[in-house]
Design an enzyme around this catalytic site. Structure first.
Site, PDB file in Angstrom:
ATOM      1  CB  CYS A 105     -19.627 -60.842  13.063  1.00  0.00           C
ATOM      2  SG  CYS A 105     -19.878 -61.599  11.445  1.00  0.00           S
TER       3      CYS A 105
HETATM    4  N1  LIG Z   1     -14.696 -60.068   8.684  1.00  0.00           N
HETATM    5  C1  LIG Z   1     -15.472 -60.249   9.757  1.00  0.00           C
HETATM    6  O1  LIG Z   1     -16.372 -59.420  10.065  1.00  0.00           O
HETATM    7  C2  LIG Z   1     -15.259 -61.418  10.637  1.00  0.00           C
HETATM    8  C3  LIG Z   1     -14.394 -62.445  10.289  1.00  0.00           C
HETATM    9  N2  LIG Z   1     -14.238 -63.520  11.113  1.00  0.00           N
HETATM   10  C4  LIG Z   1     -13.347 -64.620  10.786  1.00  0.00           C
HETATM   11  O2  LIG Z   1     -11.999 -64.213  11.020  1.00  0.00           O
HETATM   12  C5  LIG Z   1     -11.133 -64.826  10.074  1.00  0.00           C
HETATM   13  C6  LIG Z   1     -10.407 -63.708   9.306  1.00  0.00           C
HETATM   14  O3  LIG Z   1     -11.389 -62.932   8.656  1.00  0.00           O
HETATM   15  P1  LIG Z   1     -11.045 -61.623   7.837  1.00  0.00           P
HETATM   16  O4  LIG Z   1     -10.014 -60.844   8.541  1.00  0.00           O
HETATM   17  O5  LIG Z   1     -12.327 -60.999   7.491  1.00  0.00           O
HETATM   18  O6  LIG Z   1     -10.412 -62.283   6.511  1.00  0.00           O
HETATM   19  P2  LIG Z   1      -9.451 -61.641   5.420  1.00  0.00           P
HETATM   20  O7  LIG Z   1      -9.749 -62.374   4.175  1.00  0.00           O
HETATM   21  O8  LIG Z   1      -9.565 -60.170   5.441  1.00  0.00           O
HETATM   22  O9  LIG Z   1      -7.992 -62.055   5.937  1.00  0.00           O
HETATM   23  C7  LIG Z   1      -7.579 -63.390   6.016  1.00  0.00           C
HETATM   24  C8  LIG Z   1      -6.160 -63.442   6.511  1.00  0.00           C
HETATM   25  O10 LIG Z   1      -5.745 -64.810   6.603  1.00  0.00           O
HETATM   26  C9  LIG Z   1      -4.549 -64.997   5.877  1.00  0.00           C
HETATM   27  N3  LIG Z   1      -4.542 -66.341   5.309  1.00  0.00           N
HETATM   28  C10 LIG Z   1      -5.270 -66.802   4.253  1.00  0.00           C
HETATM   29  N4  LIG Z   1      -4.989 -68.100   4.028  1.00  0.00           N
HETATM   30  C11 LIG Z   1      -4.062 -68.443   4.952  1.00  0.00           C
HETATM   31  C12 LIG Z   1      -3.338 -69.618   5.201  1.00  0.00           C
HETATM   32  N5  LIG Z   1      -3.545 -70.729   4.490  1.00  0.00           N
HETATM   33  N6  LIG Z   1      -2.397 -69.603   6.167  1.00  0.00           N
HETATM   34  C13 LIG Z   1      -2.176 -68.502   6.927  1.00  0.00           C
HETATM   35  N7  LIG Z   1      -2.845 -67.340   6.737  1.00  0.00           N
HETATM   36  C14 LIG Z   1      -3.769 -67.331   5.764  1.00  0.00           C
HETATM   37  C15 LIG Z   1      -4.567 -63.938   4.800  1.00  0.00           C
HETATM   38  O11 LIG Z   1      -3.240 -63.703   4.363  1.00  0.00           O
HETATM   39  P3  LIG Z   1      -2.862 -63.393   2.829  1.00  0.00           P
HETATM   40  O12 LIG Z   1      -4.140 -63.125   2.110  1.00  0.00           O
HETATM   41  O13 LIG Z   1      -1.966 -62.218   2.867  1.00  0.00           O
HETATM   42  O14 LIG Z   1      -2.224 -64.602   2.322  1.00  0.00           O
HETATM   43  C16 LIG Z   1      -5.147 -62.774   5.593  1.00  0.00           C
HETATM   44  O15 LIG Z   1      -4.158 -62.169   6.387  1.00  0.00           O
HETATM   45  C17 LIG Z   1     -11.998 -65.693   9.173  1.00  0.00           C
HETATM   46  O16 LIG Z   1     -12.020 -66.992   9.664  1.00  0.00           O
HETATM   47  C18 LIG Z   1     -13.373 -65.060   9.313  1.00  0.00           C
HETATM   48  O17 LIG Z   1     -14.361 -65.992   9.050  1.00  0.00           O
HETATM   49  C19 LIG Z   1     -14.868 -63.556  12.335  1.00  0.00           C
HETATM   50  C20 LIG Z   1     -15.731 -62.580  12.719  1.00  0.00           C
HETATM   51  C21 LIG Z   1     -16.004 -61.433  11.883  1.00  0.00           C
HETATM   52  C1  LIG Z   2     -21.091 -60.350   5.133  1.00  0.00           C
HETATM   53  C2  LIG Z   2     -20.451 -61.701   5.277  1.00  0.00           C
HETATM   54  O1  LIG Z   2     -20.122 -62.349   4.304  1.00  0.00           O
HETATM   55  N1  LIG Z   2     -20.263 -62.150   6.516  1.00  0.00           N
HETATM   56  C3  LIG Z   2     -19.653 -63.413   6.814  1.00  0.00           C
HETATM   57  C4  LIG Z   2     -19.611 -63.630   8.307  1.00  0.00           C
HETATM   58  C5  LIG Z   2     -18.313 -63.238   8.931  1.00  0.00           C
HETATM   59  C6  LIG Z   2     -18.086 -63.843  10.334  1.00  0.00           C
HETATM   60  O2  LIG Z   2     -18.586 -63.652  11.392  1.00  0.00           O
HETATM   61  O3  LIG Z   2     -17.287 -64.713  10.415  1.00  0.00           O
HETATM   62  P1  LIG Z   2     -16.961 -66.198  10.650  1.00  0.00           P
HETATM   63  O4  LIG Z   2     -16.630 -66.569   9.269  1.00  0.00           O
HETATM   64  O5  LIG Z   2     -15.802 -66.167  11.514  1.00  0.00           O
HETATM   65  O6  LIG Z   2     -17.991 -67.054  11.187  1.00  0.00           O
HETATM   66  C7  LIG Z   2     -20.433 -64.572   6.204  1.00  0.00           C
HETATM   67  O7  LIG Z   2     -21.652 -64.512   6.136  1.00  0.00           O
HETATM   68  O8  LIG Z   2     -19.813 -65.574   5.895  1.00  0.00           O
END
Ligand SMILES: NC(=O)C1=CN([C@@H]2O[C@H](COP(=O)(O)OP(=O)(O)OC[C@H]3O[C@@H](n4cnc5c(N)ncnc54)[C@H](OP(=O)(O)O)[C@@H]3O)[C@@H](O)[C@H]2O)C=CC1
Ligand SMILES: CC(=O)N[C@@H](CCC(=O)OP(=O)(O)O)C(=O)O
Length: 351
Positions: free
Chosen positions: A155
């Site tokens: 992000c």
């Molecule tokens: N939040 C953000 O703004 C952003 C996030 N990201 C990246 O995207 C990814 C997802 O983020 P986000 O949606 O915020 O995370 P969440 O913690 O909200 O969700 C994570 C998801 O992954 C699943 N999960 C956890 N461990 C495992 C595993 N071992 N095997 C399969 N599934 C698994 C969880 O399932 P359950 O808990 O039900 O087991 C849940 O559905 C991360 O890598 C994050 O860094 C990228 C850009 C922006």
């Molecule tokens: C507020 C906050 O905690 N933000 C996340 C960034 C989320 C993101 O972009 O995700 P990736 O993990 O996919 O790189 C952090 O700083 O780790």
């Protein structure tokens, strides 16, 4: 395109599923959570009631057995999971001819030595890592269209690179100068899992992970310039702002910078060159990135600010842009209807 989403119980997974449900060229086969997830067996819409009547599919637990049963049934898989999980599993899909769109950081860094340092694990699949295409949709559309595995950007890097690249790619910045990137993210950036640091009572505007955040090497790699990255956590749910400061080469004018942004984004409907400093509220819950900048010609410096929704342009909607490109569609397909081509700045814009 038949797809599965792994990480369907999380924040970015849920946003992605909502976008996939309204896409007329993509159908969802399976929604998957972790092997021991508490959500296994629940309906997606029970966990995320906002989507009741929109997506009522059950959540299945990931397992090797699920992989064997499903891999030949799908064309693409989205990983919205922890980084190490996609780093371990993406290659298995790629080897079976399934396209991978990875929303995590498991395939973003070209230098594998950076994985232990910034992600805390050693990457085990170096040839898949070498194959991965960075998915900054507005900048690498052709390469994304032709790749089997896409590393969807983080992000902070999305907003930061959209601000930096028009200037750096044109060589307008002073080489080897100090480029400072200040980022502010809402709390959904940290994911759905409960943690003390992101609990309601604890959250307060604060810098974190200064000089050690994993997005610093990602931004530097894709900007082709070293940056100092200062992330901040802010007490709101959605949206991210990145403000970058670059010293400019002697003689570079405000008009040069305006032209660089117009040239870079004239055919990109999701990038809005706005006439005032961007605001989180104008982009939250949208797939847009809003950009504004100001040049000081005496000090030879430019400040650029970019606002996005961290869960959409910073993750789910950018992943869909990549999927659209791989289907031969315009990247904004199914995200917005407006395909306005910007030959100039918006009316009334003062930059
Ligand atoms: N939040 C953000 O703004 C952003 C996030 N990201 C990246 O995207 C990814 C997802 O983020 P986000 O949606 O915020 O995370 P969440 O913690 O909200 O969700 C994570 C998801 O992954 C699943 N999960 C956890 N461990 C495992 C595993 N071992 N095997 C399969 N599934 C698994 C969880 O399932 P359950 O808990 O039900 O087991 C849940 O559905 C991360 O890598 C994050 O860094 C990228 C850009 C922006
Ligand atoms: C507020 C906050 O905690 N933000 C996340 C960034 C989320 C993101 O972009 O995700 P990736 O993990 O996919 O790189 C952090 O700083 O780790």
């Amino acid at each position: 395109m038949k797809v599965a989403v792994i990480g369907a119980s999380g924040y970015t997974g849920a946003e992605l599923i909502a976008l996939l449900c309204q896409h007329d060229k993509i159908s969802i086969c399976d929604l998957v959570v972790s092997e021991n997830s508490e959500s296994t067996g629940e309906l997606f819409s029970t966990l995320h009631p906002k989507y009741l009547g929109i997506c009522d599919l059950p959540l299945k637990a990931f397992s090797e057995q699920w992989f064997e049963q499903t891999v030949n049934e799908i064309d693409a898989v989205f990983f919205a999971t922890p980084h190490e999980f996609s780093a371990d599993w993406a290659h298995a899909f790629v080897e079976k001819g399934v396209k991978v769109f990875d929303l995590s950081g498991g395939f973003r860094l070209k230098n594998s030595d950076d994985y232990p340092k910034y992600y805390g694990f050693a990457h085990q699949h170096l040839s898949t890592l070498a194959q991965a295409q960075y998915g900054l949709a507005e900048w690498y559309a052709d390469d994304i269209a032709n790749s089997q595995i896409i590393a969807v950007p983080g992000c902070y890097p999305t907003a930061s690179l959209l601000a930096l690249k028009p200037i750096i790619n044109q060589g307008l910045h002073l080489d080897n100068s100090l480029i400072v990137v200040n980022g502010i993210s809402g709390v959904t950036g940290a994911g759905r899992k409960a943690a003390l640091a992101t609990s309601f009572n604890e959250v307060s505007l604060t810098p974190y992970n200064i000089l050690q955040h994993r997005h610093q090497p990602e931004i530097s790699q894709e900007a082709h310039a070293q940056v100092i990255f200062n992330p901040h956590l802010a007490p709101y749910k959605r949206g991210l702002l990145s403000t970058v400061t670059l010293p400019l080469n002697e003689g570079v004018t405000s008009a040069d910078i305006n032209q660089a942004f117009i040239n870079a984004y004239k055919n990109t409907p999701l990038i809005r060159l706005v006439g005032a400093w961007p605001k989180i509220d104008n982009v939250a819950h949208t797939p847009f990135a809003d950009l504004h900048w100001k040049v000081d010609e005496e000090k030879q410096v430019v400040v650029v600010s970019c606002a996005i929704d961290n869960l959409l342009k910073g993750a789910a909607s950018q992943a869909l842009q990549c999927a659209n490109l791989s289907l031969g569609l315009p990247s904004h397909y199914s995200l917005i209807k407006n395909t306005l081509i910007k030959e100039s700045l918006p009316k009334g814009a003062k930059v």
